[in-house]
Design a protein around this motif. Structure first.
Motif, PDB file in Angstrom:
ATOM      1  N   ILE A 106      93.405  12.309 -16.453  1.00 56.01           N
ATOM      2  CA  ILE A 106      94.178  12.700 -17.643  1.00 56.01           C
ATOM      3  C   ILE A 106      95.516  13.289 -17.216  1.00 56.01           C
ATOM      4  O   ILE A 106      96.565  12.933 -17.756  1.00 56.01           O
ATOM      5  CB  ILE A 106      93.384  13.700 -18.504  1.00 56.01           C
ATOM      6  CG1 ILE A 106      92.155  13.006 -19.113  1.00 56.01           C
ATOM      7  CG2 ILE A 106      94.274  14.299 -19.597  1.00 56.01           C
ATOM      8  CD1 ILE A 106      91.135  13.959 -19.711  1.00 56.01           C
ATOM      9  N   ARG A 107      95.485  14.161 -16.217  1.00 61.68           N
ATOM     10  CA  ARG A 107      96.713  14.789 -15.714  1.00 61.68           C
ATOM     11  C   ARG A 107      97.710  13.718 -15.246  1.00 61.68           C
ATOM     12  O   ARG A 107      98.891  13.755 -15.602  1.00 61.68           O
ATOM     13  CB  ARG A 107      96.349  15.729 -14.558  1.00 61.68           C
ATOM     14  CG  ARG A 107      97.492  16.571 -14.059  1.00 61.68           C
ATOM     15  CD  ARG A 107      97.009  17.651 -13.090  1.00 61.68           C
ATOM     16  NE  ARG A 107      96.463  18.776 -13.855  1.00 61.68           N
ATOM     17  CZ  ARG A 107      95.166  19.096 -13.938  1.00 61.68           C
ATOM     18  NH1 ARG A 107      94.271  18.422 -13.287  1.00 61.68           N
ATOM     19  NH2 ARG A 107      94.766  20.117 -14.676  1.00 61.68           N
ATOM     20  N   ARG A 108      97.227  12.759 -14.491  1.00 57.93           N
ATOM     21  CA  ARG A 108      98.119  11.709 -13.975  1.00 57.93           C
ATOM     22  C   ARG A 108      98.664  10.819 -15.096  1.00 57.93           C
ATOM     23  O   ARG A 108      99.818  10.404 -15.055  1.00 57.93           O
ATOM     24  CB  ARG A 108      97.409  10.889 -12.907  1.00 57.93           C
ATOM     25  CG  ARG A 108      97.232  11.700 -11.612  1.00 57.93           C
ATOM     26  CD  ARG A 108      96.623  10.918 -10.472  1.00 57.93           C
ATOM     27  NE  ARG A 108      95.212  10.660 -10.721  1.00 57.93           N
ATOM     28  CZ  ARG A 108      94.659   9.440 -10.792  1.00 57.93           C
ATOM     29  NH1 ARG A 108      95.401   8.362 -10.599  1.00 57.93           N
ATOM     30  NH2 ARG A 108      93.383   9.290 -11.024  1.00 57.93           N
ATOM     31  N   ILE A 109      97.840  10.546 -16.103  1.00 59.09           N
ATOM     32  CA  ILE A 109      98.304   9.738 -17.238  1.00 59.09           C
ATOM     33  C   ILE A 109      99.402  10.481 -18.000  1.00 59.09           C
ATOM     34  O   ILE A 109     100.437   9.900 -18.338  1.00 59.09           O
ATOM     35  CB  ILE A 109      97.133   9.374 -18.181  1.00 59.09           C
ATOM     36  CG1 ILE A 109      96.173   8.396 -17.494  1.00 59.09           C
ATOM     37  CG2 ILE A 109      97.656   8.779 -19.491  1.00 59.09           C
ATOM     38  CD1 ILE A 109      94.873   8.155 -18.254  1.00 59.09           C
ATOM     39  N   VAL A 110      99.197  11.764 -18.258  1.00 58.16           N
ATOM     40  CA  VAL A 110     100.203  12.552 -18.984  1.00 58.16           C
ATOM     41  C   VAL A 110     101.502  12.609 -18.176  1.00 58.16           C
ATOM     42  O   VAL A 110     102.592  12.397 -18.719  1.00 58.16           O
ATOM     43  CB  VAL A 110      99.689  13.965 -19.320  1.00 58.16           C
ATOM     44  CG1 VAL A 110     100.793  14.815 -19.940  1.00 58.16           C
ATOM     45  CG2 VAL A 110      98.484  13.890 -20.264  1.00 58.16           C
ATOM     46  N   GLU A 111     101.399  12.860 -16.886  1.00 56.24           N
ATOM     47  CA  GLU A 111     102.594  12.912 -16.036  1.00 56.24           C
ATOM     48  C   GLU A 111     103.316  11.567 -16.032  1.00 56.24           C
ATOM     49  O   GLU A 111     104.548  11.510 -16.055  1.00 56.24           O
ATOM     50  CB  GLU A 111     102.214  13.336 -14.617  1.00 56.24           C
ATOM     51  CG  GLU A 111     101.812  14.803 -14.545  1.00 56.24           C
ATOM     52  CD  GLU A 111     101.171  15.207 -13.221  1.00 56.24           C
ATOM     53  OE1 GLU A 111     100.899  14.326 -12.371  1.00 56.24           O
ATOM     54  OE2 GLU A 111     100.928  16.420 -13.046  1.00 56.24           O
ATOM     55  N   TYR A 112     102.552  10.486 -16.024  1.00 51.41           N
ATOM     56  CA  TYR A 112     103.133   9.145 -16.086  1.00 51.41           C
ATOM     57  C   TYR A 112     103.906   8.955 -17.392  1.00 51.41           C
ATOM     58  O   TYR A 112     105.030   8.457 -17.403  1.00 51.41           O
ATOM     59  CB  TYR A 112     102.021   8.093 -15.973  1.00 51.41           C
ATOM     60  CG  TYR A 112     102.498   6.685 -16.200  1.00 51.41           C
ATOM     61  CD1 TYR A 112     103.039   5.937 -15.152  1.00 51.41           C
ATOM     62  CD2 TYR A 112     102.416   6.092 -17.457  1.00 51.41           C
ATOM     63  CE1 TYR A 112     103.491   4.639 -15.365  1.00 51.41           C
ATOM     64  CE2 TYR A 112     102.875   4.803 -17.687  1.00 51.41           C
ATOM     65  CZ  TYR A 112     103.398   4.083 -16.630  1.00 51.41           C
ATOM     66  OH  TYR A 112     103.851   2.810 -16.838  1.00 51.41           O
TER      67      TYR A 112
END
Length: 133
Positions: A106-112
């Motif tokens: 989730i963190r990586r998706i939001v940062e993306y």
């Protein structure tokens, strides 16, 4: 500032409508999003908690058996492989309530999505500047 507090209260209200165990998961998801997109505006859109920075980044919503996470089609496509074990659609994924939230994913998706929206905004600004109006 008062407006963002108003929206935070609306998100608090949204989360409070669910069972305590679901509230814990929603608060955890909210915290991940806030940490991953610290400059995003928290609001309610489409009757869901929504985070926006140069346009909408992600939405989430709770349902009877899952939490729906909506990072736009580009967010789903970019993490297609890792999301393949979850039910989903073009712009959404379902995280079952009986499984731990995939916090790192989730963190990586939001940062993306933040990076994507910032790049789109910069590109629009460049194009606008180059028209010489």
């Amino acid at each position: 500032m008062a407006e963002s507090n108003h929206y935070s209260m609306l998100v608090d209200e949204y989360i409070s409508e669910f069972a305590p165990d679901v509230q814990v998961r929603l608060q955890a998801l909210r915290q991940i999003i806030r940490e991953s997109a610290p400059h995003a505006e928290e609001k309610i859109s489409y009757k869901m908690p929504t985070y926006a920075q140069h346009g909408n980044l992600v939405h989430f919503a709770a349902y009877q058996h899952h939490i729906g996470f909506y990072p736009a089609p580009s967010g789903i496509l970019a993490f297609k492989e890792e999301l393949s074990k979850y039910k989903g659609a073009k712009g959404s994924v379902q995280f079952p309530l009986d499984q731990p939230l995939p916090e790192d994913l989730i963190r990586r998706i939001v940062e993306y999505r933040v990076k994507e929206n910032v790049e789109i905004a910069l590109e629009k600004k460049r194009k606008k500047g180059s028209t010489g109006g």
